[in-house]
Design an enzyme around this catalytic site. Structure first.
Site, mmCIF file in Angstrom:
data_model
loop_
_atom_site.group_PDB
_atom_site.id
_atom_site.type_symbol
_atom_site.label_atom_id
_atom_site.label_comp_id
_atom_site.label_asym_id
_atom_site.label_seq_id
_atom_site.Cartn_x
_atom_site.Cartn_y
_atom_site.Cartn_z
ATOM 1 N N ASN A 45 -112.407 122.690 49.465
ATOM 2 C CA ASN A 45 -111.167 122.449 50.223
ATOM 3 C C ASN A 45 -110.483 123.737 50.668
ATOM 4 O OD1 ASN A 45 -110.174 123.415 47.795
ATOM 5 N ND2 ASN A 45 -108.505 121.929 47.678
ATOM 6 N N TYR A 46 -111.171 124.876 50.618
ATOM 7 C CA TYR A 46 -110.545 126.154 51.006
ATOM 8 C C TYR A 46 -110.675 126.399 52.494
ATOM 9 C CZ TYR A 46 -110.377 127.682 46.051
ATOM 10 O OH TYR A 46 -110.128 127.819 44.706
ATOM 11 N N PRO A 47 -109.582 126.696 53.231
ATOM 12 C CA PRO A 47 -108.173 126.613 52.835
ATOM 13 C C PRO A 47 -107.502 125.451 53.572
ATOM 14 C CG PRO A 47 -108.404 128.238 54.573
ATOM 15 C CD PRO A 47 -109.719 127.507 54.473
ATOM 16 N N LYS A 92 -115.963 123.677 43.733
ATOM 17 C CA LYS A 92 -115.111 122.704 43.052
ATOM 18 C C LYS A 92 -115.018 121.379 43.808
ATOM 19 C CE LYS A 92 -112.228 126.665 41.803
ATOM 20 N NZ LYS A 92 -112.683 127.560 42.896
#
Length: 307
Positions: A39-41, A74
């Protein structure tokens, strides 16, 4: 080099060419641990959350060095509503989400396995055994090699590890939390949504468990140790901070190192893995230099004494 490179800005504020150059320099200096997420960013307007993984994956493919890199990503905090820049619609940690999310990460990272796969944030709406069972299944499939919990409390981590052991499942052997040299006021929380501080209880637990490793993020507080334009976060506003900073600067001066380098060396000396996010080569070179800063017992005692 016991430092992990954080890759949040890669592919966004740090373009692909500069990201590749930073990754090359880190790798050439002996760095092998990379930290990213699915989920970055996402919190940046117009970003999907794919960008960091895509950039890291492109670099791994271009360099052909996947097996020489310890790759960390993640699951759990990716928004399910396009354009949501909060955690209100986070995907969570149900078994179907974990199985689906890992496929997306593997595709973006251009690999068939992840070295450590993290539950990014807690999801107490899902039973622990469902999440842990899903992680264990990924390990049995060869998609992940180890598991970690990020932004978790000490009692939940202990409960999860005990449950995994009792079921014969892959246990969490890594924990990722916000941690630095300065100590926060008790019962304070960061303003950043989702961030969880390493408490004294957690540090005691990690130090007592030989198979458990702490990866610390926000280690340099986005430049607050050295940049006047980056004030120390409010959670560290207490008398002990001034005393601790004074000792930090004394030790830095004695060693001919920067305060940032001493902070990183202090974390490494405690057996932790500091995650360092950089956007320039100069920042990276400073962090790499921390690997050569050695703190003897006397210096560690001095640094640890102020409170």
């Amino acid at each position: 080099m016991n430092i992990a490179l954080g890759t949040i800005p890669f592919g966004t504020t740090v373009g692909e060419d500069d990201s590749f150059a930073i990754l090359d320099r880190f790798f050439e200096a002996g760095g092998t641990m990379l930290d990213t997420a699915n989920n970055y960013p996402f919190w940046v307007e117009g970003r999907s959350g794919d960008e960091s993984e895509l950039t890291v994956g492109a670099w791994l493919a271009a360099r052909g060095n996947r097996d020489e890199v310890f790759l960390s990503t993640k699951v759990g905090a990716r928004p399910t509503i396009p354009g949501d820049t909060t955690l209100d619609s986070a995907e969570g940690l149900s078994a179907p989400v974990v199985a689906r999310a890992v496929e997306g990460s593997l595709r973006r990272l251009r690999t068939d396995y992840i070295d450590v796969y993290w539950s990014h944030i807690e999801d107490r709406s899902v039973p622990l055994d469902e999440t842990l069972g899903a992680f264990d299944e990924l390990a049995r499939q060869g998609r992940i090699r180890s598991a970690g919990a990020s932004n978790v409390s000490a009692w939940r981590l202990e409960r999860a590890r005990s449950l995994s052991v009792s079921r014969g499942w892959l246990p969490y052997t890594y924990v990722q939390l916000r941690h630095t040299y300065l100590r926060p006021r008790p019962l304070t929380r960061p303003v950043e949504s989702g961030h969880v501080l390493a408490t004294d209880d957690m540090l005691d637990y990690v130090n007592a468990e030989p198979d458990l490793t702490l990866w610390a993020y926000n280690t340099l507080m986005a430049g607050s140790y050295t940049r006047p334009d980056r004030p120390i976060p409010e959670i560290y506003d207490h008398p002990g901070t001034a005393r601790r900073l004074a000792v930090l600067h004394e030790v830095s001066s004695e060693l001919g190192a920067t305060p940032n380098q001493v902070v990183l060396a202090w974390l490494i000396a405690d057996g932790y893995v500091p995650i360092v996010g950089v956007s320039t080569m100069a920042q990276l070179d400073e962090a790499i230099g921390a690997a050569d800063v050695k703190l003897d017992d006397e210096l560690r005692t001095r640094l640890g004494a102020p409170c």
